[in-house]
Scaffold this motif. Structure first.
Motif, PDB file in Angstrom:
ATOM      1  N   TYR A 151       0.832  -1.198   0.000  1.00 54.56           N
ATOM      2  CA  TYR A 151       0.000   0.000   0.000  1.00 54.56           C
ATOM      3  C   TYR A 151       0.867   1.249   0.000  1.00 54.56           C
ATOM      4  O   TYR A 151       0.582   2.207  -0.735  1.00 54.56           O
ATOM      5  CB  TYR A 151      -0.942   0.014   1.203  1.00 54.56           C
ATOM      6  N   VAL A 152       1.915   1.269   0.814  1.00 58.48           N
ATOM      7  CA  VAL A 152       2.825   2.419   0.817  1.00 58.48           C
ATOM      8  C   VAL A 152       3.464   2.574  -0.562  1.00 58.48           C
ATOM      9  O   VAL A 152       3.597   3.697  -1.077  1.00 58.48           O
ATOM     10  CB  VAL A 152       3.897   2.258   1.915  1.00 58.48           C
ATOM     11  N   GLU A 153       3.826   1.466  -1.187  1.00 57.78           N
ATOM     12  CA  GLU A 153       4.388   1.520  -2.544  1.00 57.78           C
ATOM     13  C   GLU A 153       3.382   2.108  -3.523  1.00 57.78           C
ATOM     14  O   GLU A 153       3.758   2.848  -4.444  1.00 57.78           O
ATOM     15  CB  GLU A 153       4.818   0.123  -2.991  1.00 57.78           C
ATOM     16  N   THR A 154       2.101   1.782  -3.338  1.00 60.75           N
ATOM     17  CA  THR A 154       1.052   2.348  -4.192  1.00 60.75           C
ATOM     18  C   THR A 154       0.986   3.862  -4.040  1.00 60.75           C
ATOM     19  O   THR A 154       0.845   4.600  -5.029  1.00 60.75           O
ATOM     20  CB  THR A 154      -0.315   1.729  -3.833  1.00 60.75           C
ATOM     21  N   LEU A 155       1.113   4.342  -2.800  1.00 58.85           N
ATOM     22  CA  LEU A 155       1.105   5.781  -2.565  1.00 58.85           C
ATOM     23  C   LEU A 155       2.312   6.450  -3.215  1.00 58.85           C
ATOM     24  O   LEU A 155       2.196   7.543  -3.778  1.00 58.85           O
ATOM     25  CB  LEU A 155       1.091   6.074  -1.063  1.00 58.85           C
ATOM     26  N   VAL A 156       3.453   5.792  -3.144  1.00 54.55           N
ATOM     27  CA  VAL A 156       4.658   6.335  -3.778  1.00 54.55           C
ATOM     28  C   VAL A 156       4.475   6.383  -5.294  1.00 54.55           C
ATOM     29  O   VAL A 156       4.766   7.397  -5.948  1.00 54.55           O
ATOM     30  CB  VAL A 156       5.894   5.498  -3.403  1.00 54.55           C
ATOM     31  N   ALA A 157       3.978   5.287  -5.876  1.00 58.61           N
ATOM     32  CA  ALA A 157       3.794   5.218  -7.326  1.00 58.61           C
ATOM     33  C   ALA A 157       2.792   6.247  -7.818  1.00 58.61           C
ATOM     34  O   ALA A 157       2.914   6.766  -8.940  1.00 58.61           O
ATOM     35  CB  ALA A 157       3.343   3.812  -7.724  1.00 58.61           C
ATOM     36  N   ARG A 162       6.594  10.506  -0.776  1.00 65.38           N
ATOM     37  CA  ARG A 162       7.921  10.221  -1.302  1.00 65.38           C
ATOM     38  C   ARG A 162       8.726   9.449  -0.257  1.00 65.38           C
ATOM     39  O   ARG A 162       8.843   9.865   0.889  1.00 65.38           O
ATOM     40  CB  ARG A 162       8.656  11.521  -1.645  1.00 65.38           C
ATOM     41  N   THR A 163       9.253   8.323  -0.657  1.00 64.23           N
ATOM     42  CA  THR A 163      10.184   7.552   0.154  1.00 64.23           C
ATOM     43  C   THR A 163      10.919   6.590  -0.758  1.00 64.23           C
ATOM     44  O   THR A 163      10.337   6.096  -1.741  1.00 64.23           O
ATOM     45  CB  THR A 163       9.482   6.773   1.284  1.00 64.23           C
ATOM     46  N   ASP A 164      12.183   6.350  -0.453  1.00 57.70           N
ATOM     47  CA  ASP A 164      12.927   5.365  -1.225  1.00 57.70           C
ATOM     48  C   ASP A 164      12.973   4.018  -0.511  1.00 57.70           C
ATOM     49  O   ASP A 164      13.659   3.102  -0.954  1.00 57.70           O
ATOM     50  CB  ASP A 164      14.359   5.858  -1.500  1.00 57.70           C
ATOM     51  N   ASP A 165      12.216   3.890   0.583  1.00 61.20           N
ATOM     52  CA  ASP A 165      12.189   2.623   1.327  1.00 61.20           C
ATOM     53  C   ASP A 165      10.796   2.422   1.910  1.00 61.20           C
ATOM     54  O   ASP A 165      10.524   2.743   3.067  1.00 61.20           O
ATOM     55  CB  ASP A 165      13.243   2.640   2.435  1.00 61.20           C
TER      56      ASP A 165
END
Length: 228
Positions: A151-157, A162-165
């Motif tokens: 889910y966090v990756e979805t928010l980044v995409a 913004r986060t690289d981890d």
């Protein structure tokens, strides 16, 4: 109280691998017995009696006591329902609401049932059946954590944060909830938390998360399809 079930029942639906009501009853019986005594002190016959089925039925559903214990421990984590929360269509549209729902699901999982007692039991069982605790992590806890990471990756995409981890960000959020509410209880320290305090912990966790990873406004397409 033991509940009589029958072979050939239809699989139940929901998170995790599908299981039949018979399997569900047998695993629930195994958990109840494991909370009272260690796995080396119970037999498949004991589990059958607790579940209200024959010993043969238990062996028809599970190859061994070890396999039954592994699957029963992993099955506990399907109660949390994180994938159902993060998989909704509006999850990325309202990240604050979604992270709040995730936080509430985590607290409900740990504080409203026997999950803490089961975690303590899983630690105990790791000295008796080491593979069972690994299964508890690999097939139970890790998939829940991975659902939050995705889910966090979805928010980044989507450009919302913004986060690289993403893995670190997700685990930080989980820790903001588990540390004040759960950790000491798993170590055997009795604690009770008023509902208002639980809500405050979740609200603060969401606020801290988005202070560290500020939300960007959702991109809105222009009327002619061109960037402004």
């Amino acid at each position: 109280m033991a509940q009589t079930v029958h072979e050939g029942d239809q699989p139940t639906t929901g998170a995790g691998p599908q299981v039949t009501p018979t399997q569900e009853a047998i695993m629930a019986a195994a958990i109840r017995l494991l909370l009272r005594r260690s796995s080396d002190g119970i037999s498949m016959g004991d589990i059958a009696a607790e579940a209200g089925v024959s010993r043969r039925t238990v062996f028809n559903q599970f190859a061994s006591k070890e396999a039954l214990v592994e699957q029963a421990l992993a099955r506990v984590w399907t109660r949390i329902g994180i994938a159902e929360i993060t998989g909704t269509l509006d999850a990325a549209a309202d990240p604050r609401a979604t992270m709040t729902r995730i936080g509430k699901a985590i607290t409900a999982f740990w504080l409203e049932g026997d999950a803490i007692a089961i975690a303590r039991m899983a630690i105990r069982e790791s000295f008796i059946l080491p593979e069972s605790s690994l299964h508890y992590l690999d097939q139970g806890k890790r998939p829940v954590t991975q659902a939050i990471i995705r889910y966090v990756e979805t928010l980044v995409a989507a450009g919302r944060i913004r986060t690289d981890d993403a893995g670190l960000a997700a685990r930080q959020f989980i820790g903001l909830i588990n540390e004040p509410l759960v950790f000491l209880q798993i170590l055997g320290q009795p604690e009770t938390h008023p509902e208002a305090h639980i809500r405050k912990v979740v609200e603060e966790a969401v606020q801290i998360f988005f202070l560290r990873y500020p939300l960007e406004e959702e991109a809105k397409p222009s009327g002619d399809g061109s960037a402004r």
